[in-house]
Design an enzyme around this catalytic site. Structure first.
Site, PDB file in Angstrom:
ATOM      1  N   ASP A1316      10.713 -17.229 -31.977  1.00  0.00           N
ATOM      2  CA  ASP A1316       9.972 -17.396 -30.727  1.00  0.00           C
ATOM      3  C   ASP A1316      10.780 -16.809 -29.570  1.00  0.00           C
ATOM      4  OD1 ASP A1316       7.987 -18.168 -29.035  1.00  0.00           O
ATOM      5  OD2 ASP A1316       8.702 -20.238 -28.827  1.00  0.00           O
ATOM      6  N   CYS A1350       0.315 -16.257 -32.452  1.00  0.00           N
ATOM      7  CA  CYS A1350       1.664 -16.735 -32.723  1.00  0.00           C
ATOM      8  C   CYS A1350       1.678 -18.198 -32.317  1.00  0.00           C
ATOM      9  CB  CYS A1350       2.701 -15.883 -32.004  1.00  0.00           C
ATOM     10  SG  CYS A1350       2.385 -15.631 -30.257  1.00  0.00           S
ATOM     11  N   SER A1351       2.517 -18.546 -31.387  1.00  0.00           N
ATOM     12  CA  SER A1351       2.476 -19.913 -30.886  1.00  0.00           C
ATOM     13  C   SER A1351       1.641 -19.981 -29.609  1.00  0.00           C
ATOM     14  CB  SER A1351       3.894 -20.429 -30.628  1.00  0.00           C
ATOM     15  OG  SER A1351       3.856 -21.757 -30.133  1.00  0.00           O
ATOM     16  N   ALA A1352       2.070 -19.267 -28.565  1.00  0.00           N
ATOM     17  CA  ALA A1352       1.295 -19.226 -27.331  1.00  0.00           C
ATOM     18  C   ALA A1352       0.234 -18.143 -27.368  1.00  0.00           C
ATOM     19  CB  ALA A1352       2.225 -19.000 -26.139  1.00  0.00           C
ATOM     20  N   GLY A1353       0.392 -17.173 -28.280  1.00  0.00           N
ATOM     21  CA  GLY A1353      -0.587 -16.097 -28.374  1.00  0.00           C
ATOM     22  C   GLY A1353      -0.396 -15.027 -27.325  1.00  0.00           C
ATOM     23  N   VAL A1354       0.824 -14.852 -26.799  1.00  0.00           N
ATOM     24  CA  VAL A1354       1.041 -13.852 -25.759  1.00  0.00           C
ATOM     25  C   VAL A1354       2.263 -12.967 -26.052  1.00  0.00           C
ATOM     26  CG1 VAL A1354      -0.156 -15.069 -23.923  1.00  0.00           C
ATOM     27  CG2 VAL A1354       2.262 -15.579 -24.356  1.00  0.00           C
ATOM     28  N   GLY A1355       3.411 -13.554 -26.395  1.00  0.00           N
ATOM     29  CA  GLY A1355       4.645 -12.786 -26.563  1.00  0.00           C
ATOM     30  C   GLY A1355       4.613 -11.946 -27.823  1.00  0.00           C
ATOM     31  N   ARG A1356       4.766 -12.593 -28.967  1.00  0.00           N
ATOM     32  CA  ARG A1356       4.732 -11.878 -30.231  1.00  0.00           C
ATOM     33  C   ARG A1356       3.365 -11.266 -30.490  1.00  0.00           C
ATOM     34  NH1 ARG A1356       7.428 -16.791 -33.529  1.00  0.00           N
ATOM     35  NH2 ARG A1356       6.328 -17.931 -31.886  1.00  0.00           N
ATOM     36  N   GLN A1394       5.969 -11.033 -23.639  1.00  0.00           N
ATOM     37  CA  GLN A1394       6.449 -12.086 -22.752  1.00  0.00           C
ATOM     38  C   GLN A1394       7.843 -11.843 -22.223  1.00  0.00           C
ATOM     39  OE1 GLN A1394       6.044 -15.876 -24.615  1.00  0.00           O
ATOM     40  NE2 GLN A1394       5.999 -17.006 -22.698  1.00  0.00           N
TER      41      GLN A1394
END
Length: 1711
Positions: A1316, A1350-1356, A1394
């Protein structure tokens, strides 16, 4: 002899007298001892066999006389014979006339005074002579030679015979014979071989030899053949001959006596003689030659073919024929003439005749003459033909036809004349007188059958009467029957009648018939044949034919001929069963007949079975006892007299015998094999018919020799009946029917998906019908059946529940149909133990306390593996331990360090469970921030920017989680109070609080694998906060002065967060609009109006232009003009240069770009996401989807906000809604997640996170953990397959919608190695995963979007989506527009990509993909450190073929890419992308220097390496030391010592003599050795203008001999010493290194390349030898490596990697 004796006597007497005188003169003197020293005597023959020569040397001085005597010695050694004596005063004497080879006794006496003589006795032998008359000749045999010779003069002991093979110089025979032997025979020799014989005469040790050469005779060929090839050539053949070196051929013309010769080399066994005389006998003789020998072999005789005669003419003469011809070339024995036709004749003529007469009378007709030429056994013939007509047979005295004309008017008028005219002639043909009273006139010698006119003229010439008529025609010639093609037809033909005629008439009459002759046929004059039809078969006819002209007919020609009998009609052949026989039947033919001729044949093989003559009344016949199953043919013809009709044919069969031993077996569920045994007799085929329940299913036709067949594609588990029929033509015989079953169908594969406690068994059935049968699934434990469950045929899935985890059982499926049963192979089900559960990690500073729950089942121990996470995404193994408990203490760990913990359970069946991994970090030891940090720096502008410095709260600031900016209007506070963080902008602006928390942001200095910023500036007072009471960066009050402080929040997991504050900054006044100058305000307003107008015009222009393609629909229309103008797409060929430029100065350009993107899209509304009903559906409160692009679910009844999910449509490369980006599902949004998948028809889910990391849940486990399905709302999810791999896991689900009653398959691809807020370890792994995703998307039939989370759906997620889109753009457009792509993504979902590291990593992935090149390009490029040894071995294989290929690419790249750093098109980069920075090059001259020229090049070292300045050429002290100062060089390396013959250089200062230039003064401080033993000099450089000082360490390294490279260990040790010098001091950035070489630029290039490659290996774990060599060569051509130096770079680097990098692998230190 007498003169010799006399001479000896005189000499003796003289010597005696002299001695007497001497002795007299000595009287009275003392007596002397008798004797004296011996002489040195030598005896030789001087090459003469009849002489002996004595020579001696006297031992005393003074002249003496010598007496010599010689006598022959016999065999016993006693002297005999007459003695020869001589006297001399010389030192030598020669005896002549001796016998060769004889022994002699020699006495030599020294005549001294007073009778004191000394005598020496010797024995010697004369040399023997060679034999005389030596001969060597053939002994009449090819393998023998006979030698003979005469005695050698004199004596001898023996003869030695040596026979050598001359060509090979090998000894063939060695024999010694007595002197009495004068001949010898040598046997067993090679035929046709040259030998040399040496005969040696021996006499004691003396010998004489002579030699002779001779050949053995060759073996002639034993077979010779001569064959005629034509009229002038003969070909000879013979077999091989032993020993012949050549063959002599002599061909003799036996008629002319001439000879033709040919010489043929050895190895050839055929020869053709050309240009011979035709029709001539020849005799061939062959002779085998070897040396002087010629051995004649057999002979052969043959004739050449005679030549053909030419111009054969056969001429008819009246009633005879005359033949003439021209003789052909060559000779002949004679002619044979054979005449055939109405009369036949044969005659012979001599060879000289050229014509012949066949005397008459010959009957008219067609004659053929065959003229045959004879020559020996051969002949040649030609033919000629002609017609002999009847006119030719007329008597010579008959001049022609006679014209008799009646009707002449009687007249007594005298002088009348008859004038004859023809229709064809213009004038009168005849003129005769007409007697008085004549009533007719006659003309003779006219043309038969011609029309004439006769005019009667008076004596006065008047025509009184004209009469006309015809001469009688002649009959047709040679009437004959030429064809009887049909029993009712006769074809007759005739030759044309001589003369003229008007036509022919033909009539015929049947013998014995009472009727008148048949119809009269009138034919034209050109018709010469007629076919008489409808005659009675088997009857004789008389045919008459004549010619006619006018009213006259010629004589008729008659011929008698018979028609052929007609064959029987309606002939048939069939088989009659009562009685069993083959019966032939027919009808009687028309016409005459005497009998019938009947034949019966068996066709295969063709055999005459029966032959009969039947009476004329017979109409049938039968045959019994014939071979069964055979085809027969009957031939029936009619006999009439000697005539036989054509045959009538009919065929028929005898019935076959039925096959026996019919057997039917089944080897597969859909197959039956049928076999049978043949029975005697024949057959035409077999027919095998398959029946199922009395219905014919299949039929197979087989050949008569086949004994089996197979039926495929049958229904499994079904009973069939088989019928085998033997056919013979139309007849058949069937065997008894046989019944059989097919095997039941069983699954061809059992696919078992194991989970702890249960298994899902997928049965893969073969395609096609299932058939019949009963099936059971059986489980066995230790060989005993423990469980059985019935299955339906075709059942695809069943569950095995309550299996014991960690236990092993066996499973199979057994099916039965009728008497047959089949079973699948045993599948061993090794039940995987379940994973540990409820894992809890309790971190402390130096240990981790781990607790878990062991799974149920047959389990043994739990393996705990501890790995430490290292920068760059890698891990370092710490330890592992097995335990049977459920808790473990992990001691001796490092504080504030992340560890990956993996727990795996081992079952008693040796199976390991699925590993449960979690990342847990040890806590930090007590963080002690400073009581009060330094105040921050504040930048002025329209807003205020507060700069946060890395390390402002101490070296442990990595524990800071958040930074905050506290603003205050209190000018007296030294530091903020802790309560200030509880107040927001709202409290300050509306409630009057002096200090408040204006801004809160995450730590921007979070450790990353990529270099981060050293400072971070955040603007204050930039947001419009309205009435929000949350933390908001609201606008500051105008007219107030503000001071700012930075607050840091720790990352500790303690109940109370540690806070640290900085001092307040100096006061800064906020800027009010009221104090902004009017011109500035007006400019801003006008500028805003212009921008608005420009945007409106742009939108209007787009409307007029029309809609864009979907691909470009979101590219630039929402982007500010200045950004679009600044950030253009980068062409693929320039991408690497762009990347390296942006990477310079700690990625400063990347940082600036990313800062520009931070505010993109933030002002777009997110009302639905902020609604109170939807806030709980968001994982992170700051990641909310924009309203315009959010994905809307179907609204549920009564729930107005149920259409919300935290997901956005993201435009892909080709479609505006190609991708859905969403957050990892929460527990409360699992149902919404699966609704999203179902409603949007998603077929591929991309998951880029793990479920838990660092004890934090990043994503709920939204799919079934095992085969047990889970249901969310109306959707039930089944796990069909799961395939874990090293870096990703593939899963396949089956979705079933409860209300819609539909099913759908969805594939999930989970990337498991992406932390992350970070990046993967290397671009290669993510690129490989992208390729897998692209393959799965292409293989999926669904057209729905791809779902990425991913987790937030923005960075990865943003990084992955951008990479997908940009890879398509690279492929389609050959450009990469990274900035604008990220810009578009952020317009559709906030925070896409991100972190800065993710933004840089995206560029790295694209660069890696670009450098990969075509898939089939070469394998050069960046190489992983782990794979470097293998890469070296691969290139060194096949005599360095790989190195040679790569070096050619390097040379081509240097030649083609003058300014580009990109490799050639076929150059391939793989593995990890190189991060070497771009090379900044400057030169003091325009071109690369020679040794006398000076050039300097700068190679930047990047964030962790030192900059390297390379100086080549003859540098003076001014250039060198001023460049040292200008480039801040701290280490100076000089390669190579000066030449001792040259003047020492003046660039180095000495102790008492510094170097002074306009800029600097250089002093020598000290000399010492480095820690590694390298000589080092320390200089102090003083800048003249500023007075600043700097110490410079100089390492001097002597180069090796010219053309030789340094040993690898030497160079690596030197580089280590340089690295230690570069990294001295407190600065983290090493000092600049300056390297200087005046001559050895090649070795300088090697030094520079190795320094850069070792830095790559230490920092990037990859090395790129190709690019490093390319950059150096482009910087300076003199540093272009040779092939040997290029290979040396690989070998030296491989040695460093195998033995460990310098400084224990910490190579960022070297320069």
């Amino acid at each position: 002899m007498r003169p010799l004796i006399l001479l000896a006597a005189l000499l003796w007497l003289q010597g005696f007298l002299a001695e007497d005188d001497a002795c007299s003169s000595l009287e009275g003197s003392p007596d002397r001892q008798g004797g004296g020293p011996l002489l040195s005597v030598n005896v030789s023959s001087h090459g003469k066999s009849t002489s002996l020569f004595l020579s001696w040397v006297a031992a005393e001085l003074g002249g003496f006389d010598y007496a010599l005597s010689l006598r022959s010695v016999n065999s016993s050694g006693s002297p005999e014979g007459q003695q020869l004596q001589a006297h001399t005063n010389e030192s030598g004497f020669e005896f002549h006339g001796l016998v060769p080879g004889s022994r002699y006794q020699l006495k030599l006496t020294v005549l001294r005074p007073c009778w004191q003589n000394v005598t020496i006795t010797l024995t010697a032998r004369t040399a023997p002579t060679v034999v005389r008359g030596l001969q060597l000749h053939s002994a009449g045999s090819p393998a023998r030679l006979e030698a003979s010779w005469s005695d050698a003069p004199g004596d001898q002991d023996s003869y030695q015979l040596l026979l050598y093979h001359l060509e090979s110089q090998t000894l063939a025979c060695n024999v010694s014979v007595s002197p009495d032997t004068l001949s010898y025979s040598f046997g067993d020799l090679l035929p046709g071989t040259q030998y040399v014989l040496e005969v040696i005469t021996w006499a004691g040790s003396l010998h004489a030899k002579t030699s002779i050469l001779q050949w053995t005779e060759p073996v002639p060929p034993d077979h010779l053949a001569l064959r005629a090839l034509g009229t002038s050539s003969l070909q000879a053949f013979w077999n091989s001959s032993e020993g012949a070196t050549s063959f002599h051929l002599m061909l003799t013309d036996l008629l002319g006596g001439t000879n033709t010769t040919a010489v043929i080399r050895q190895g050839v066994s055929t020869h053709t003689f050309l240009h011979l005389s035709p029709g001539t006998p020849h005799e061939l003789k062959i002779c085998a030659s070897a040396g002087p020998h010629q051995i004649w072999g057999p002979s052969a005789t043959e004739w050449t073919y005679p030549s053909y005669p030419s111009d054969l003419v056969l001429t008819p003469l009246r009633n005879e024929l005359w033949a003439s011809w021209k003789a052909g070339l060559g000779a002949r024995d004679g002619y044979v003439l054979k005449l055939s036709g109405p009369m036949e004749s044969t005659s012979t003529l001599g060879p000289e005749e050229c014509n012949a007469v066949f005397p008459g009378p010959l009957p008219p007709g067609h004659y053929t003459l065959q003229l045959k030429v004879l020559a020996g056994p051969y002949d040649a013939w030609v033919e000629g033909s002609t017609w002999l007509a009847e006119s030719a047979a007329l008597p010579r005295e008959v001049p022609g036809a006679r014209l008799w004309l009646d009707g002449l008017e009687a007249s007594k008028q005298p002088g009348r004349r008859a004038l004859l005219y023809s229709d064809d002639a213009p004038g009168s043909l005849g003129n005769i007188s007409v007697p008085s009273g004549a009533t007719h006139v006659i003309f003779c010698g006219l043309v038969p059958g011609a029309h004439y006119r006769v005019d009667i003229a008076s004596s006065t010439g008047d025509i009184s009467q004209s009469i006309s008529g015809y001469t009688s025609p002649l009959p047709p010639q040679s009437l004959e029957v030429i064809s009887r093609s049909s029993p009712s037809d006769l074809t007759i033909a005739w030759g044309p009648a001589p003369g003229q005629l008007e036509g022919y008439k033909v009539t015929w009459h049947q013998d014995g018939s009472q009727r008148s002759p048949g119809d009269l046929v009138d034919l034209g004059p050109d018709t010469l044949s007629l076919t008489l039809k409808s005659l009675v078969p088997g009857s004789c006819y008389t045919v008459s034919a004549w010619a006619w002209a006018g009213n006259l007919d010629s004589d008729s020609q008659k011929i008698h001929s018979c028609t052929r009998p007609a064959p029987p009609t309606n002939l048939s052949l069939g088989f009659a069963h009562q009685p069993a026989a083959l019966k032939a039947s027919w009808y009687h033919p028309p016409g005459g007949r005497d009998a019938f001729h009947l034949r019966l044949y068996r066709l295969r093989p063709l055999t005459l079975e029966s032959e009969k003559v039947l009476p004329r009344e017979a109409q049938n016949f039968s045959w019994a006892q014939l071979t069964a199953g055979c085809e027969f043919q009957v031939q029936l013809s009619t006999l009439w007299g000697s005539e036989r009709s054509s045959s009538a044919n009919a065929t028929g069969w005898t019935p076959p015998s039925a096959p026996t031993l019919v057997n039917v077996t089944s080897d597969a569920p859909t197959q039956l094999q049928v076999s049978w045994a043949h029975v005697p007799g024949g057959r035409s085929r077999y027919q095998v018919t398959l029946y199922q329940e009395s219905t014919r299913t299949a039929t197979s036709i087989m050949g008569p020799k086949e004994d089996g067949t197979s039926f495929l594609g049958l229904t499994p588990g079904t009973k069939y009946k088989v019928e085998v029929i033997s056919w013979a033509g139309p007849l058949y015989t069937a065997a008894a029917n046989v019944s059989a079953w097919t095997y039941p169908l069983i699954p061809n594969e059992l696919l078992v998906s194991m989970q702890a406690g249960s298994a899902v068994v997928n049965l893969a059935w073969p395609s096609g019908p299932l058939g019949q049968g009963a099936c059971h699934a059986q489980l066995s434990d230790a060989g005993h059946l423990s469980w059985e469950q019935p299955l339906k045929l075709g059942q695809e899935l069943f569950m095995l529940r309550d299996l014991t985890p960690g236990h092993t059982i066996s499973m199979s499926v057994r099916c039965r149909a009728g008497p047959l049963q089949a079973s699948t192979h045993l599948v061993v089900l090794s039940v995987e133990p379940g994973p540990v559960e409820d894992v809890l990690c309790h971190p402390e500073a130096t240990y981790l306390a781990l607790n878990w729950t062991m799974p149920a089942g047959d389990v043994d121990v739990c393996l705990v593996v501890v790995e430490r996470l290292v920068p760059g995404g890698g891990t370092h193994f710490v330890f592992q331990v097995n335990t049977s408990g459920d808790a473990l203490l992990l001691p001796n760990l490092m504080p504030t360090t992340s560890y990956r913990l993996s727990l795996t359970v081992l079952g008693r069946n040796s199976r390991w469970s699925r590993a449960v991994s979690l990342v847990c970090s040890t806590s930090a030891e007590a963080w002690h921030p400073p009581e009060l940090a330094e105040p921050p720096q504040v930048e002025l502008g329209t807003g205020m920017g507060v700069t946060v410095m890395r390390g402002m709260f101490g070296k442990d600031d990595g524990q800071i989680q958040w930074y905050g900016i506290i603003a205050t209007i209190n000018m007296t506070l030294a530091q903020p109070s802790r309560e200030a963080i509880n107040y927001t902008w709202y409290d300050h602006y509306y409630r009057g609080c002096e200090s408040f928390l204006a801004l809160l942001f995450p730590n921007p200095f979070y450790p990353e694998p990529w270099a981060g910023p050293r400072s971070w500036t955040v603007p204050v007072g930039t947001e419009d906060c309205d009435n929000t009471q949350e933390i908001c960066n609201g606008r500051l009050k105008s007219g107030f002065q503000y001071r700012f402080s930075v607050v840091a929040f720790s990352r500790l997991n303690t109940p109370e967060t540690i806070l640290a504050f900085s001092a307040f900054s100096e006061p800064r006044a906020s800027i009010s609009l009221a104090i902004i100058p009017l011109t500035v305000m007006l400019g801003a307003v006008v500028g805003s109006i212009v921008i608005v107008c420009a945007v409106l015009c742009l939108l209007r222009w787009r409307c007029l232009k029309g809609p864009r393609s979907e691909k470009d629909g979101f590219s630039k229309e929402l982007m500010p003009y200045n950004l679009w103008r600044t950030h253009r797409p980068i062409p693929i060929h320039s991408f690497r240069q762009s990347y390296e430029a942006k990477s310079a100065h700690a990625h400063q350009t990347f940082f600036q770009e990313f800062e520009e993107l931070k505010e993109v899209g933030k002002d777009q509304p997110r009302l639905e996401a902020e609604h109170p009903d939807n806030i709980i559906k968001n994982r992170y409160p700051h990641v909310l989807p924009y309203d315009h692009s959010r994905v809307r679910l179907t609204q549920l009844p009564g729930e107005p906000h149920s259409d919300y999910i935290n997901a956005n449509f993201i435009p892909g490369y080709s479609h505006t809604q190609e991708i859905i980006a969403t957050q990892g599902p929460l527990k409360k949004t699992l149902e919404d997640f699966w609704r999203l998948v179902w409603e949007q028809q998603v077929h591929v889910i991309i998951m880029l996170t793990v479920g838990m990391e660092n004890g934090r849940v990043l994503c709920e486990h939204y799919w079934p953990a095992n085969s047990t399905p889970v249901t969310h709302g109306h959707i039930t999810i089944h796990l069909l397959a799961e395939e874990p791999e090293d870096e990703w896991t593939r899963r396949e689900f089956q979705l079933q919608h409860g209300t819609e009653q539909k099913q759908r398959r969805v594939k999930q691809l989970q990337f498991t190695t992406w932390p992350d807020h970070s990046v993967p370890e290397a671009p290669s792994s993510l690129l490989a995963f992208v390729e897998l995703v692209q393959e799965q998307v292409q293989a999926t039939q669904g057209k729905g979007p791809i779902l990425v989370h991913c987790s937030a759906g923005v960075g990865r997620t943003g990084t992955f989506v951008a990479l997908l889109r940009l890879l398509r753009q690279l492929e389609e457009e050959k450009v990469a527009d990274v900035f604008n792509t990220v810009y578009i993504l952020r317009l559709h979902r906030p925070l896409m990509i991100q972190t800065l590291s993710q933004y840089i990593f995206l560029h790295s992935c694209l660069l890696n993909k670009i450098l990969e090149g075509p898939p089939d390009s070469s394998d050069s490029g960046p190489i992983s450190v782990m794979d470097f040894a293998q890469a070296c071995a691969k290139r060194a294989a096949n005599a360095n073929a790989g190195f040679l290929k790569e070096y050619k690419l390097l040379k081509q790249a240097i030649k083609d890419g003058t300014g580009s750093l990109l490799p050639p098109p076929d150059y391939n980069q793989n593995s990890i992308v190189s991060r070497r920075h771009s090379q900044e090059q400057f030169a003091l001259v325009e071109e690369c220097p020679e040794d006398s020229m000076l050039e300097a090049s700068l190679f930047p070292g990047g964030p962790s390496g030192c900059d390297h300045v390379v100086l080549t050429g003859s540098a003076g002290p001014k250039e060198l030391w001023e460049m040292v100062w200008e480039h801040d060089a701290h280490v100076l390396v000089s390669l190579g010592l000066p030449d001792t013959k040259e003047k020492p250089p003046d660039i180095w200062p000495v102790e008492m003599q510094p170097i002074v230039t306009d800029m600097v003064t250089v002093h020598r401080v000290s000399e010492s050795n480095t820690t590694t033993g390298w000589p080092s000099t320390l200089f102090r450089v003083i800048h003249g203008e500023s007075g600043k000082e700097r110490q410079v360490q100089c390492l001097q390294f002597p180069c090796s001999e010219s053309g030789c490279e340094l040993p690898a260990n030497t160079l690596l040790t030197f580089l280590d010493a340089v690295g230690q010098c570069c990294f001295r001091g407190k600065s983290k950035k090493p000092g600049t290194l300056l390297s200087h070489s005046s001559k050895n630029t090649n070795q300088l290039g090697t030094f520079l390349a190795m320094e850069q490659l070792l830095q790559q290996a230490g920092t990037e774990r990859t090395v790129d030898v190709f690019n490093v060599a390319l950059k150096q060569s482009q910087a300076c051509g003199l540093m272009t490596p040779t092939l040997e130096q290029y290979i040396y770079l690989y070998n030296c680097l491989n040695s460093a990697l195998l033995n460990g990098l310098p400084r224990a692998g910490k190579w960022p230190a070297p320069c």
